[in-house]
Structure formats: structure tokens, C-alpha cells
Scaffold this motif. Structure first.
Motif, PDB file in Angstrom:
ATOM      1  N   ARG A  80       0.934  -1.396   0.035  1.00  0.00           N
ATOM      2  CA  ARG A  80      -0.087  -0.187   0.174  1.00  0.00           C
ATOM      3  C   ARG A  80       0.835   1.097  -0.267  1.00  0.00           C
ATOM      4  NH1 ARG A  80      -3.103  -2.910  -0.997  1.00  0.00           N
ATOM      5  NH2 ARG A  80      -5.148  -3.771  -0.681  1.00  0.00           N
ATOM      6  N   VAL A  81       0.417   2.060  -0.648  1.00  0.00           N
ATOM      7  CA  VAL A  81       1.396   3.781  -0.337  1.00  0.00           C
ATOM      8  C   VAL A  81       0.263   4.386   0.533  1.00  0.00           C
ATOM      9  CG1 VAL A  81       1.428   5.979  -1.754  1.00  0.00           C
ATOM     10  CG2 VAL A  81       1.420   3.741  -3.157  1.00  0.00           C
ATOM     11  N   VAL A  82       0.902   4.571   1.640  1.00  0.00           N
ATOM     12  CA  VAL A  82       0.703   5.255   3.006  1.00  0.00           C
ATOM     13  C   VAL A  82       0.714   6.829   2.517  1.00  0.00           C
ATOM     14  CG1 VAL A  82       0.500   5.220   5.336  1.00  0.00           C
ATOM     15  CG2 VAL A  82       0.171   3.082   4.430  1.00  0.00           C
ATOM     16  N   THR A  83      -0.661   7.508   2.637  1.00  0.00           N
ATOM     17  CA  THR A  83       0.756   9.534   3.226  1.00  0.00           C
ATOM     18  C   THR A  83      -0.554   9.457   4.329  1.00  0.00           C
ATOM     19  OG1 THR A  83       0.282  10.814   1.718  1.00  0.00           O
ATOM     20  CG2 THR A  83      -1.781   9.587   0.827  1.00  0.00           C
ATOM     21  N   THR A  84      -0.832  10.603   4.286  1.00  0.00           N
ATOM     22  CA  THR A  84      -2.060  11.293   5.063  1.00  0.00           C
ATOM     23  C   THR A  84      -2.159  12.717   4.139  1.00  0.00           C
ATOM     24  OG1 THR A  84      -2.167  12.240   7.337  1.00  0.00           O
ATOM     25  CG2 THR A  84      -0.433  12.856   6.229  1.00  0.00           C
ATOM     26  N   PHE A  85      -1.878  12.868   3.728  1.00  0.00           N
ATOM     27  CA  PHE A  85      -2.202  14.542   2.778  1.00  0.00           C
ATOM     28  C   PHE A  85      -1.712  14.365   1.269  1.00  0.00           C
ATOM     29  CE2 PHE A  85       0.842  17.006   4.140  1.00  0.00           C
ATOM     30  CZ  PHE A  85       0.889  17.789   3.127  1.00  0.00           C
ATOM     31  N   CYS A  86      -2.547  14.480   0.771  1.00  0.00           N
ATOM     32  CA  CYS A  86      -2.603  14.921  -1.063  1.00  0.00           C
ATOM     33  C   CYS A  86      -2.589  16.626  -1.465  1.00  0.00           C
ATOM     34  CB  CYS A  86      -3.613  13.838  -1.701  1.00  0.00           C
ATOM     35  SG  CYS A  86      -3.253  12.192  -0.768  1.00  0.00           S
ATOM     36  N   LEU A  87      -1.146  16.789  -2.445  1.00  0.00           N
ATOM     37  CA  LEU A  87      -1.746  18.157  -3.285  1.00  0.00           C
ATOM     38  C   LEU A  87      -1.234  17.772  -4.136  1.00  0.00           C
ATOM     39  CD1 LEU A  87      -2.458  20.785  -2.491  1.00  0.00           C
ATOM     40  CD2 LEU A  87      -0.348  21.508  -1.262  1.00  0.00           C
ATOM     41  N   GLY A  88      -1.142  18.647  -5.814  1.00  0.00           N
ATOM     42  CA  GLY A  88      -0.657  18.000  -6.252  1.00  0.00           C
ATOM     43  C   GLY A  88      -1.601  18.557  -7.205  1.00  0.00           C
ATOM     44  N   THR A  89      -1.763  18.166  -9.011  1.00  0.00           N
ATOM     45  CA  THR A  89      -2.527  18.505  -9.548  1.00  0.00           C
ATOM     46  C   THR A  89      -3.759  17.891 -10.464  1.00  0.00           C
ATOM     47  OG1 THR A  89      -1.374  17.223 -11.635  1.00  0.00           O
ATOM     48  CG2 THR A  89      -0.180  19.396 -11.808  1.00  0.00           C
ATOM     49  N   ARG A  90      -4.813  17.991 -10.869  1.00  0.00           N
ATOM     50  CA  ARG A  90      -6.239  17.322 -11.551  1.00  0.00           C
ATOM     51  C   ARG A  90      -5.328  16.212 -11.645  1.00  0.00           C
ATOM     52  NH1 ARG A  90     -10.733  17.557  -9.055  1.00  0.00           N
ATOM     53  NH2 ARG A  90     -10.642  15.326  -9.416  1.00  0.00           N
ATOM     54  N   ARG A  91      -4.425  15.549 -11.626  1.00  0.00           N
ATOM     55  CA  ARG A  91      -3.960  14.443 -12.687  1.00  0.00           C
ATOM     56  C   ARG A  91      -4.174  13.007 -11.396  1.00  0.00           C
ATOM     57  NH1 ARG A  91       1.809  11.818 -12.381  1.00  0.00           N
ATOM     58  NH2 ARG A  91       1.822  10.409 -13.412  1.00  0.00           N
ATOM     59  N   LEU A  92      -3.306  13.743 -10.543  1.00  0.00           N
ATOM     60  CA  LEU A  92      -3.132  13.211  -9.008  1.00  0.00           C
ATOM     61  C   LEU A  92      -4.496  13.177  -8.367  1.00  0.00           C
ATOM     62  CD1 LEU A  92      -1.818  12.410  -6.413  1.00  0.00           C
ATOM     63  CD2 LEU A  92      -2.180  14.705  -5.679  1.00  0.00           C
ATOM     64  N   TYR A  93      -5.437  13.757  -8.860  1.00  0.00           N
ATOM     65  CA  TYR A  93      -6.615  13.803  -7.714  1.00  0.00           C
ATOM     66  C   TYR A  93      -7.020  13.013  -8.653  1.00  0.00           C
ATOM     67  CZ  TYR A  93      -5.207  18.360  -6.581  1.00  0.00           C
ATOM     68  OH  TYR A  93      -4.383  19.994  -4.790  1.00  0.00           O
TER      69      TYR A  93
END
Length: 425
Positions: free
Chosen positions: A258-271
Motif C-alpha cells: 500500500r501507498v500510505v500518506t496523510t494528505f495529498c496535494l498536486g494537480t488534477r492528474r493526481l486527484y
């Protein structure tokens, strides 16, 4: 389909704001813009309300003191929006390690209500906090939530889902998410990245910050195999590694595969990539950034930037020229975790000079600068000129190693200063 309470107007949140209320807002795109618009519009009826948030992305009049003590912002990490307001004295800043923010909020505020952006409810009646888990995931089921559902928010998996029965109210909006394009590395960034990447083995689990050096490090890892990701921030460059098969997570000891994170921020591609992506888990920062959790992962590698390093190895990463610029974030969390991990490594990266040619490696930190990562925790300091390995070395050897990776034009002066400080003869 589950029968949900109907959506209400954003202004309905005002009924939850009693005198002295503490409003908790997720960071970045977790901010519910229509709800905060309504809170600000109703500020005339508020008394002593505090809004607690890391890294706000939307500028608002209340940040600049428009409503006095009726509505005031408390920041836990300055952004381009809150930074000038803090300098003006209209925003407060609370020092913290990111991993400890949930505990700080529970102990030092009333946690009156969480207001958060989310994806629309699914057929089972669950909302997803989308790009965020951060410090609010710990509060689910313990604090009232007032949500703002937007179709632009990806539905993600992990500890950031809320059943409709746990929601005090919800509204709808059509707000787009803010996009942060990937930084473009230069030759210095790439030189630093190459020195880091060659020290990260196949099968390592990585945490990498954001910015041009981080982007270059991710590019430099494109030839690696079976990397894992356990990071506070997930951004576009990491998507490239997952899609290329570089990141598989098969050797991770915590949340394998699993890819584990606590928040995400980037471009529409990421979302768009995040939406209903089963490989990604959004977990609370008190888990993701906990040094004890990080230490369980063999060959963990942490990469974070700094603005200034002194000859003892102290890193000032949240001030610029002695003036507050951001806050500690998770740098020390991951540096400490990597320190205890088997074969763990922590890299502090920086160009050797500022844009105007001033050395970032200095004899003593600039007046007003604060130490983000302690000298005893700092492992490697990397510039385009080399890698200073500090852990376990004497003060004299540390100073010499740092001088060796400083800009050549600064080395003689640093040597004289080091002797003057009694670090070596």
C-alpha cells in the motif's frame, strides 16, 4: 441506498459556533470554502471563535484581522496566505511536530467542531475526506463534523471515511480543488538528487517532501525496484513511480503493498488518480508520522529540505534570514523515525548557496533562526558538492564534513570560523 439527512445551507454551521468555540479545519484542499465563507459572513454574531488549521490555501479577510477577536486564525504551518498575516500579527502560530497535532488539538482546544471538505456520500452513506486524513482523522466519532461535499473531491480509502450518522450537518458546493504543479528541477537540484538516490537501495520505503529537489530525487529513483511509499505528503512525482512499477511496496513492513500518506496535494492528474484507488491509504498523521511506526520499516529513507545548517549540524528549516516562513512540519518526525529504523537513512538536502550566493552552510545560525532538526538527529546533509555524513562523528569531524560540501567560495571563511568556535584547530 441509505437514507441520508438532506444537505443544508452552509450557514447552518453557525449554530455550532458557541462563544469561544474552536473550529478545526483540515489543511490544504481539506478546507471547506463555502462553509468558511458562511462563517466569515456571520462573524458579526460570533464571540471569540478560533479557527485552527495547517497550511491554508485560501486568503480571507479574517486572516488579516477584519473581525478582530470575534474570529481569529491559529496556524500550525504557515503558507503563502498565512505567512504575511502572521507577520502582520493577525494570525497566531503554534509550534509543533506534525505527528503531535491531533494530541495538541485535543489537549489545548475545545475541538468544538470540525468543518471539512469531502466527496459526495456513497450508496452506503459514507463520506470520504478525499485528499486528507491529517490531524482530523483522529477526531472522527469524537467531535461533531460539518461537511462540504464537492464532486471534484476524489473518494479515497483509509481512516478518513465518515458515516452519515456521525455528521452534524452537510452541505454541497461545486468548488474546484486548488492545483499545485510539479516543481521543475534545475541542474543543482539534479546533482543533489543523484547523490541521494545512489544511497537509497532497492526495496527501501521512502518519504520525500515537495519542491524542486524532491522532484529531482523522484526522477532519479526511476531505475529502482520495489520501493515503498510511507509519506506525509503524496504528490504527482510519486504517481509516476507507482505507474512505472518502481513502487510496489512488497518489502514494506507496515501496510505492505500500500501507498500510505496523510494528505495529498498536486494537480488534477493526481486527484483523478486517487479516486477509488485501492492502493492508496489515507491514514491519520499521528500514525503516518509517528517515529515509532516509521522505525518499524527496514531501509527507511527520509528526504527533506532545509534553509540553513550550522557547523554543529543544526538545521533551521522553518525560518528564512531569522524570520518565520513555515513551521516544523514532519521533518523531525521522519528524521527521528529513520534514525531508529534498521538500515534507515535521513537526508537533509539544500543547495550550497541562496540565489544571491550566500552560503547556506554557516558557522552559526542567523539571529532569529530556530532549530527544526536537532544536531543529534541529523544524519546526512547533501548539497550539490557532496554528502556530509554526521551521525556518530565528533564535532570536529562534523564541521569538517559540512565545510567540504559548502560552496567553495565559503570554505576558507567557514574554516576560520570553525577554529574560532573551538570546533577544531
Amino acid at each position: 441506498m441509505v437514507a441520508l439527512a438532506p444537505a443544508v445551507a452552509p450557514a447552518a454551521v453557525l449554530s455550532h459556533l458557541t462563544p469561544g468555540a474552536d473550529v478545526i479545519v483540515p489543511l490544504a484542499n481539506g478546507e471547506p470554502t463555502a462553509v468558511l465563507d458562511a462563517i466569515e459572513a456571520g462573524a458579526g454574531s460570533l464571540e471569540g471563535v478560533r479557527v485552527h488549521q495547517m497550511h491554508a490555501l485560501h486568503d480571507r479577510p479574517y486572516l488579516h484581522g477584519a473581525h478582530g477577536d470575534r474570529l481569529r486564525h491559529v496556524s500550525y504551518f504557515l503558507s503563502r496566505v498565512t505567512r504575511p498575516a502572521y507577520w502582520e500579527g493577525t494570525v497566531d502560530l503554534v509550534p509543533n511536530h506534525f505527528s503531535e497535532v491531533p494530541l495538541l488539538l485535543q489537549r489545548s482546544t475545545k475541538c468544538s467542531v470540525v468543518v471539512a471538505a469531502c466527496s459526495p456520500p456513497d450508496r452506503h452513506g459514507y463520506f470520504s475526506l478525499g485528499t486528507n486524513a491529517d490531524y482530523v482523522a483522529r477526531l472522527i466519532g469524537r467531535v461533531p463534523f460539518f461537511l462540504e461535499a464537492t464532486p471534484h473531491m476524489p473518494r479515497t480509502r483509509g481512516a478518513n471515511t465518515i458515516h452519515h450518522s456521525q455528521v452534524a450537518g452537510w452541505c454541497e458546493s461545486d468548488r474546484p480543488l486548488i492545483e499545485v504543479p510539479r516543481a521543475q528541477p534545475n541542474d543543482i537540484d539534479r546533482a543533489i538528487a543523484a547523490r541521494v538516490a545512489e544511497r537509497i537501495p532497492d526495496g527501501a520505503t521512502i518519504q520525500i517532501g515537495i519542491g524542486s529537489i524532491a522532484a529531482a530525487v523522484l526522477d532519479a529513483l526511476s531505475g529502482h525496484r520495489d520501493l515503498g511509499i510511507h509519506t506525509e505528503l503524496l504528490h504527482d512525482g510519486m504517481v509516476d513511480l507507482v505507474e512505472a512499477g518502481v513502487v510496489t511496496g512488497v518489502e514494506k513492513e507496515v501496510r505492505r503493498n500500500r501507498v500510505v500518506t496523510t494528505f495529498c496535494l498536486g494537480t488534477r492528474r493526481l486527484y483523478d488518480w486517487l479516486d477509488d484507488n485501492a492502493v492508496v491509504e489515507l491514514l491519520g498523521v499521528d500514525f503516518v508520522n509517528d517515529p515509532r511506526v516509521i522505525a518499524r520499516m527496514r531501509r527507511f529513507a527520509s528526504v527533506n529540505a532545509t534553509t540553513e545548517v550550522d557547523l554543529l549540524g543544526q538545521c533551521a528549516s522553518e525560518t528564512v534570514a531569522g524570520r518565520y516562513w513555515s513551521s516544523s512540519g514532519g521533518q523531525a518526525d521522519f528524521a527521528r523515525g529513520a534514525m531508529y529504523a534498521e538500515e534507515g537513512q535521513a537526508f537533509i538536502v539544500t543547495p550550497s548557496t541562496t540565489r544571491d550566493g550566500t552560503s547556506r552552510i554557516v558557522a552559526t545560525l542567523s539571529p532569529g533562526s530556530v532549530v527544526t532538526t536537532l544536531k543529534n538527529t541529523v544524519d546526512h546533509v547533501v548539497t550539490e558538492h557532496g554528502v556530509a555524513e554526521l551521525r556518530g562523528r565528533s564535532l570536529a569531524d562534523r564541521a569538517r564534513a559540512l565545510i567540504a560540501v559548502a560552496d567553495p567560495s565559503a570554505r576558507d571563511q567557514l574554516t576560520v570560523a570553525g577554529r574560532g568556535l573551538g570546533l577544531f584547530r
